[in-house]
Design an enzyme around this catalytic site. Structure first.
Site, mmCIF file in Angstrom:
data_model
loop_
_atom_site.group_PDB
_atom_site.id
_atom_site.type_symbol
_atom_site.label_atom_id
_atom_site.label_comp_id
_atom_site.label_asym_id
_atom_site.label_seq_id
_atom_site.Cartn_x
_atom_site.Cartn_y
_atom_site.Cartn_z
ATOM 1 N N HIS A 64 -19.773 -14.700 -17.001
ATOM 2 C CA HIS A 64 -20.214 -15.834 -16.166
ATOM 3 C C HIS A 64 -20.357 -15.416 -14.695
ATOM 4 C CE1 HIS A 64 -20.520 -19.733 -14.267
ATOM 5 N NE2 HIS A 64 -19.343 -19.579 -13.696
ATOM 6 N N HIS A 89 -15.805 -15.532 -7.545
ATOM 7 C CA HIS A 89 -15.695 -16.958 -7.220
ATOM 8 C C HIS A 89 -14.663 -17.720 -8.042
ATOM 9 C CE1 HIS A 89 -18.600 -17.772 -10.542
ATOM 10 N NE2 HIS A 89 -18.097 -18.989 -10.544
ATOM 11 N N ASP A 90 -14.289 -17.208 -9.229
ATOM 12 C CA ASP A 90 -13.286 -17.922 -10.036
ATOM 13 C C ASP A 90 -11.924 -17.226 -10.065
ATOM 14 O OD1 ASP A 90 -14.641 -20.201 -10.813
ATOM 15 O OD2 ASP A 90 -15.631 -19.223 -12.500
ATOM 16 N N GLU A 93 -9.119 -19.344 -8.459
ATOM 17 C CA GLU A 93 -8.968 -20.575 -9.239
ATOM 18 C C GLU A 93 -8.246 -20.330 -10.568
ATOM 19 O OE1 GLU A 93 -9.826 -24.547 -10.589
ATOM 20 O OE2 GLU A 93 -9.681 -23.645 -8.604
ATOM 21 N N ASP A 94 -8.616 -19.220 -11.255
ATOM 22 C CA ASP A 94 -8.179 -19.041 -12.650
ATOM 23 C C ASP A 94 -7.124 -17.964 -12.870
ATOM 24 O OD1 ASP A 94 -9.989 -20.974 -13.291
ATOM 25 O OD2 ASP A 94 -11.572 -19.609 -13.904
ATOM 26 N N ASP A 156 -23.861 -21.078 -9.536
ATOM 27 C CA ASP A 156 -22.805 -21.364 -10.519
ATOM 28 C C ASP A 156 -23.223 -22.555 -11.393
ATOM 29 O OD1 ASP A 156 -20.254 -21.358 -11.748
ATOM 30 O OD2 ASP A 156 -19.503 -22.827 -10.308
#
Length: 761
Positions: A64, A89-90, A93-94, A156
């Site tokens: 992704h 970018h994630d 967050e993750d 995204d």
């Protein structure tokens, strides 16, 4: 078993490596400085961080971020900083990593963009409307710090839309809805036309799959005919341009599926009557950059020598670009097949900016210009709205959308300064554009030296002078003729200030009423009853109406509680013995008080499964849904369900504007719905009939309707004007097929030119 899982791992590693190499190839073919090393590091870091994590579709998660980075590089045209930010970018967050870790490894700029993207993760919207508006505020604030945040967010969202098939239907509606409501207009405002079109088409594909397939098929079927029409049209232009030695390419650009459907809906016409299915685009390479404007007009004069021009459809965005940076010369001419055809004339640079938006500006930017670009002005307006936000989340999103969608007009001040305003802006909007104080105190305006009211709509080229008075104060009715987001926000803030004082007075009146009648102050059911009695939605509005003396708590209100006075006494009597036992007050509540809340009690008995498809049933005695009055769907329409407070499913058309808001703001309350085949109920619908007036035409139409036994007429109105008639027919039908059959039968009447379903009257 171990060996086959090893094989899968090796295959997946190869696929990941292959995708990353494709990203590097895209980057190396771009105009940016080649910083491969930092991209390589960002990829390895993200790959390790996401190790073992999979997407809903089952593929490794790292694919992704790579796909998003490819969109950022190839389709938006950004450089290494943005590519690294997209890859990472994630991560915050993750995974366990923090923004500080990113800063230490990749520097401040990338860390700031990743932090911005993390702030607005999970789409713009959370679970409650207020949280959604808050997230949207974050998005726009971060965007005004660094525009790349929103550009990566766009990429995204585009990749999420491309892979939306693996989601549950209710999730698809929510994501498609917020994409159409917020992201597509945002892409339009940023000049990302290719992305805007794809987002609209993908949203439409999930919201109306059947209509999408049907229109796509019709576009494919008409390809040969369209190509022939294009070749007939373009041949003489190509010949002339070659004679003049212009370096150019010419192509036909087909309208998107969504914009064709939109036109069919707004004009109530079938696909066959959408005549402007394609536009012709001429992209030329000027000999010198400073000659591009002159060359646009040269090409224009060649085209208008060959074909007759439509005088009202010339758009000169070369001399005065749109606010999103779009520059082109559009002209509409009558083609050899008797249809109007639009021709878009652009230089290579204009074309790149049109497709890629502001990202392409940087490719051509030389040095730092002092001039504040329209985009910066737009971001400044957004910031002002954020500093003074509308308390209601949906209103807040609407206020923002005022700015996203607006097409512009250009207006002059008395001193000749040029101001850009949205189309349909009024003199009052202009006053607020100049200064808030001018807006608060304005009494009238002079447009082109003529005195006009504040509600006067302005036209491009108007010169406007605002007249003010110190005694003037903001008025409630101004809201009805204000159009710009800035003016609306400022006016509402000023009105709220006044409203607060009046509401405080109303609250005192309300509290005194409770005290005098022995009613509990913090019992919400009392407030609800009074709100229902007056038909008011919110407590604050009730206080305001009381404070303004528009309503009063008279005998009719007291009657609502006369049975309850004893109950309240009983409640107080029992309360001390309840202590902390939460179930204690329940037996005290008498049946008569619980009766109005019976609907809410159903929530305990019957919680609707949001993930399963909800079947809409009606067996004549009981039905498990209610129809939304805003769009009045009937069986056969594409619909979705909204679960309200008392767990009732309200059915909306998927294309309904209210449903659009619900999708973008109350996603978790949506449920995928399907009509039961055995619904016997009749539903109201309206058909609009147009044709040539003649003797006995009404008889013919009513004869056709009366022969159709499945349909009952509710009302029929016909107006005749200059030999043409328009009729509105209100009927009761079982489903969409009934309507289609009736429309086809009515169209067989010789004088009738069209019969289509329209919004109910």
């Amino acid at each position: 078993m171990g060996e086959s899982s090893n094989n899968i791992e090796i295959q997946e590693d190869n696929l990941i490596e292959q995708e990353f190499q494709a990203l590097l190839t895209d980057y190396l073919h771009s105009n940016h400085r080649k910083k491969v090393d930092i991209i390589e590091r960002a990829f390895r870091f993200a790959k390790d961080a996401h190790q073992g994590i999979r997407r809903r579709s089952g593929e490794p998660y790292i694919l992704h971020p790579i796909a998003v980075a490819r969109i950022v590089c190839q389709e938006i045209g950004l450089g290494s900083t943005s590519i690294c930010s997209a890859l990472l970018h994630d991560v915050v967050e993750d995974t366990e990593y923090t923004v500080e870790d990113i800063e230490n490894l990749f520097g401040k700029k990338i860390a700031m963009i990743v932090a911005g993207l993390t702030k607005i993760s999970g789409g713009i919207f959370g679970d409650q409307a207020s949280a959604q508006a808050e997230n949207f505020r974050k998005l726009l604030l971060t965007m005004s710090e660094d525009i790349r945040v929103i550009l990566i967010k766009m990429a995204d969202r585009l990749h999420n839309m491309r892979t939306l098939g693996s989601m549950a239907p209710s999730k698809q509606y929510k994501i498609a809805g917020e994409t159409l409501y917020i992201y597509a207009p945002l892409a339009h405002r940023l000049g990302l036309f290719a992305i805007k079109t794809e987002l609209e088409d993908l949203s439409f594909k999930y919201e109306h799959p059947d209509a999408y397939k049907e229109i796509s098929q019709k576009i494919a079927d008409s390809e040969i005919k369209r190509q022939a029409a294009y070749e007939d049209f373009s041949a003489p232009i190509t010949e002339k341009l070659h004679e003049m030695g212009v370096k150019f390419e010419m192509k036909a650009r087909v309208k998107s599926v969504y914009s064709i459907w939109n036109k069919m809906q707004t004009k109530n016409i079938p696909f066959e009557e959408v005549y402007d299915l394609f536009a012709v685009r001429i992209i030329f390479d000027p000999e010198r950059e400073e000659d591009e404007k002159k060359e646009c007009w040269n090409i224009y004069s060649i085209i208008t020598d060959i074909y007759k021009v439509h005088p009202e459809r010339i758009r000169d965005w070369v001399s005065r670009p749109k606010a999103n940076g779009y520059r082109a010369l559009h002209v509409t001419v009558m083609g050899p097949d008797g249809n109007w055809t639009e021709v878009q004339i652009r230089s290579r640079k204009m074309d790149e900016i049109a497709e890629r938006g502001f990202a392409a500006h940087w490719k051509y930017k030389v040095g730092n210009t002092d001039e504040e670009s329209e985009l910066d002005i737009w971001l400044k307006t957004i910031k002002e709205i954020l500093e003074n936000p509308e308390p209601n989340a949906l209103d807040f999103l609407d206020t923002i959308k005022l700015n996203l969608f607006a097409s512009e007009i250009f207006v002059f001040t008395p001193k000749g300064e040029l101001k850009t305003l949205p189309k349909d802006a009024t003199a009052l909007d202009f006053a607020f554009t100049l200064h808030s104080d001018m807006g608060y105190h304005c009494i009238a305006a002079k447009v082109n030296h003529k005195l006009v009211p504040l509600s006067q709509k302005l036209q491009s080229g108007d010169q406007v002078e605002i007249l003010t008075s110190k005694t003037q104060t903001p008025k409630e009715e101004w809201i009805h003729f204000i159009t710009t987001a800035k003016a609306k926000t400022r006016l509402q803030a000023a009105l709220r200030k006044d409203k607060k004082q009046i509401a405080a007075k109303g609250e005192n009146i309300f509290n005194n009423f409770l005290e005098e009648n022995g009613l509990a102050k913090n019992d919400l059911s009392i407030v609800d009853k009074i709100l229902n009695h007056f038909g008011i939605d919110k407590k604050e509005e009730l206080f305001y109406q009381l404070g303004s003396n528009n309503i009063s708590l008279d005998e009719s209100v007291k009657k609502l509680f006369k049975n309850k006075s004893q109950n309240v006494f009983m409640k107080y009597l029992k309360m001390p013995f309840g202590g902390n036992n939460k179930s204690a007050p329940v037996p005290v509540k008498p049946e008569s008080v619980a009766a109005p809340d019976r609907k809410i009690d159903r929530k305990i008995d019957r919680k609707i499964d949001r993930k399963a498809t909800y079947i809409l049933r009606d067996d004549g005695k009981e039905k498990n849904y209610t129809i939304a009055p805003c769009c009045c769907p009937i069986p056969g329409d594409d619909v979705l369900g909204y679960i309200n407070e008392d767990e009732t499913v309200v059915v909306h058309k998927r294309s309904c504007p209210i449903a659009m808001k619900l999708k973008s703001s109350f996603g978790p309350r949506l449920v995928s719905t399907q009509w039961d085949e055995r619904i016997d109920e009749s539903f109201p619908a309206t058909i609009e009939i147009k044709g040539i007036d003649g003797v006995g035409v009404l008889n013919h139409i009513t004869k056709v309707i009366s022969e159709d036994l499945a349909i009952n007429i509710r009302n029929l109105s016909i107006e005749s004007n200059d030999g043409l008639f328009t009729g509105k027919l209100g009927i009761m039908v079982h489903d969409v097929q009934d309507i289609e059959k009736l429309c086809n039968n009515i169209k067989k009447v010789k004088e009738v030119k069209s019969a289509v379903r329209v919004k109910n009257i």
